[in-house]
Write an enzyme that holds these catalytic residues in place. Structure first.
Site, PDB file in Angstrom:
ATOM      1  N   ASN A   1       0.432  -1.161  -0.379  1.00  0.00           N
ATOM      2  CA  ASN A   1      -0.217  -0.267  -0.015  1.00  0.00           C
ATOM      3  C   ASN A   1       0.798   1.597   0.072  1.00  0.00           C
ATOM      4  O   ASN A   1       0.134   2.952   0.511  1.00  0.00           O
ATOM      5  CB  ASN A   1      -0.433  -0.116   1.413  1.00  0.00           C
ATOM      6  CG  ASN A   1      -1.890  -1.539   0.978  1.00  0.00           C
ATOM      7  OD1 ASN A   1      -1.636  -1.777   1.742  1.00  0.00           O
ATOM      8  ND2 ASN A   1      -2.615  -1.712  -0.010  1.00  0.00           N
TER       9      ASN A   1
ATOM     10  N   VAL B   1       1.242   6.928  -0.109  1.00  0.00           N
ATOM     11  CA  VAL B   1      -0.003   6.041   0.710  1.00  0.00           C
ATOM     12  C   VAL B   1      -0.504   5.818   0.391  1.00  0.00           C
ATOM     13  O   VAL B   1      -1.559   6.624   0.279  1.00  0.00           O
ATOM     14  CB  VAL B   1       0.214   6.454   2.592  1.00  0.00           C
ATOM     15  CG1 VAL B   1      -0.429   5.784   3.212  1.00  0.00           C
ATOM     16  CG2 VAL B   1       1.924   6.781   3.112  1.00  0.00           C
ATOM     17  N   CYS B   2      -1.295   4.687   0.495  1.00  0.00           N
ATOM     18  CA  CYS B   2      -2.686   4.512   0.003  1.00  0.00           C
ATOM     19  C   CYS B   2      -3.117   3.826   1.508  1.00  0.00           C
ATOM     20  O   CYS B   2      -2.755   2.845   1.891  1.00  0.00           O
ATOM     21  CB  CYS B   2      -2.953   3.607  -0.788  1.00  0.00           C
ATOM     22  SG  CYS B   2      -4.814   2.799  -1.358  1.00  0.00           S
ATOM     23  N   LEU B   3      -4.437   4.990   2.383  1.00  0.00           N
ATOM     24  CA  LEU B   3      -4.358   4.585   3.251  1.00  0.00           C
ATOM     25  C   LEU B   3      -5.860   4.676   3.298  1.00  0.00           C
ATOM     26  O   LEU B   3      -6.358   6.533   3.520  1.00  0.00           O
ATOM     27  CB  LEU B   3      -3.958   5.082   4.402  1.00  0.00           C
ATOM     28  CG  LEU B   3      -4.131   5.018   6.195  1.00  0.00           C
ATOM     29  CD1 LEU B   3      -4.120   3.177   5.950  1.00  0.00           C
ATOM     30  CD2 LEU B   3      -2.721   5.308   6.561  1.00  0.00           C
TER      31      LEU B   3
ATOM     32  N   LEU C   1      -0.931  -0.056  -4.100  1.00  0.00           N
ATOM     33  CA  LEU C   1      -0.226   0.758  -5.199  1.00  0.00           C
ATOM     34  C   LEU C   1       1.350   0.480  -5.053  1.00  0.00           C
ATOM     35  O   LEU C   1       2.237   0.991  -6.519  1.00  0.00           O
ATOM     36  CB  LEU C   1       0.595   1.709  -3.937  1.00  0.00           C
ATOM     37  CG  LEU C   1      -0.908   3.341  -3.827  1.00  0.00           C
ATOM     38  CD1 LEU C   1      -0.188   4.326  -3.102  1.00  0.00           C
ATOM     39  CD2 LEU C   1      -1.483   3.672  -5.069  1.00  0.00           C
TER      40      LEU C   1
END
Length: 185
Positions: A76, A84-86, A120
């Protein structure tokens, strides 16, 4: 809170007063780097990352932009940009959250519980799902190669040494008769 700027100030100060090392960029409170340590009892334990934080003018009503400066191997986190994929930061952010939540809850949770179904870094996600043992090994290898204290402090030192290299090259190309440090008349 009377205004977003006061809230921003308070949140950044709270972060600075905690156990985190915060390095402001351009002497403002909108951009800064935070030293972040991998969570205990995780593959990332012992790793140290510099996290770039950018606060939008509308913070806390709009979420901060968070990115890893030094490399990390995680489904991620984009390996090249550090983005960051959050979900909690990108989609479900609320003004109830503050910067301490990001560093004490959200990022540790991200590292403890990667989500390979929303990657990601497709290579990391694929490896995690196909060969967990090899994935674990690669995470540890990245921690050794890119996530040590010297890696985050060297980024500033490298910029300084680049300046020194230029001045060394310039001084080597000058005539030997000139005295260093004296201005030309």
């Amino acid at each position: 809170m009377s205004s977003p700027s006061k809230r921003r100030e308070m949140d950044v100060m709270k972060l600075m007063m905690s156990d985190y090392t915060v390095e402001t960029i351009n002497d403002g409170l909108n951009e800064f780097n935070v030293e972040f340590h991998g969570p205990k009892e995780s593959l990332y334990e012992g790793g140290v990352w510099k996290i770039r934080v950018e606060l939008p003018d509308a913070y806390p009503y709009k979420s901060p932009s968070i990115g890893f400066v030094n490399k990390i191997y995680h489904p991620n986190v984009d390996e090249m940009s550090g983005s960051v994929c959050l979900d909690v930061i990108n989609q479900s952010w609320s003004p109830m959250f503050d910067l301490l939540n990001v560093f004490e809850v959200f990022l540790p949770q991200l590292l403890l519980y990667p989500n390979p179904s929303d990657p990601l870094n497709g290579d990391a996600a694929s490896l995690m799902m196909k060969d967990k043992k090899q994935y674990d090994q690669k995470v540890k290898e990245y921690c050794e190669r890119y996530a040590k204290k010297e890696h985050i402090s060297n980024s500033r030192a490298e910029e300084d040494s680049d300046d020194e290299e230029i001045s060394v090259e310039e001084s080597e190309s000058s005539d030997d008769d000139e005295i260093a440090g004296h201005a030309d008349p």
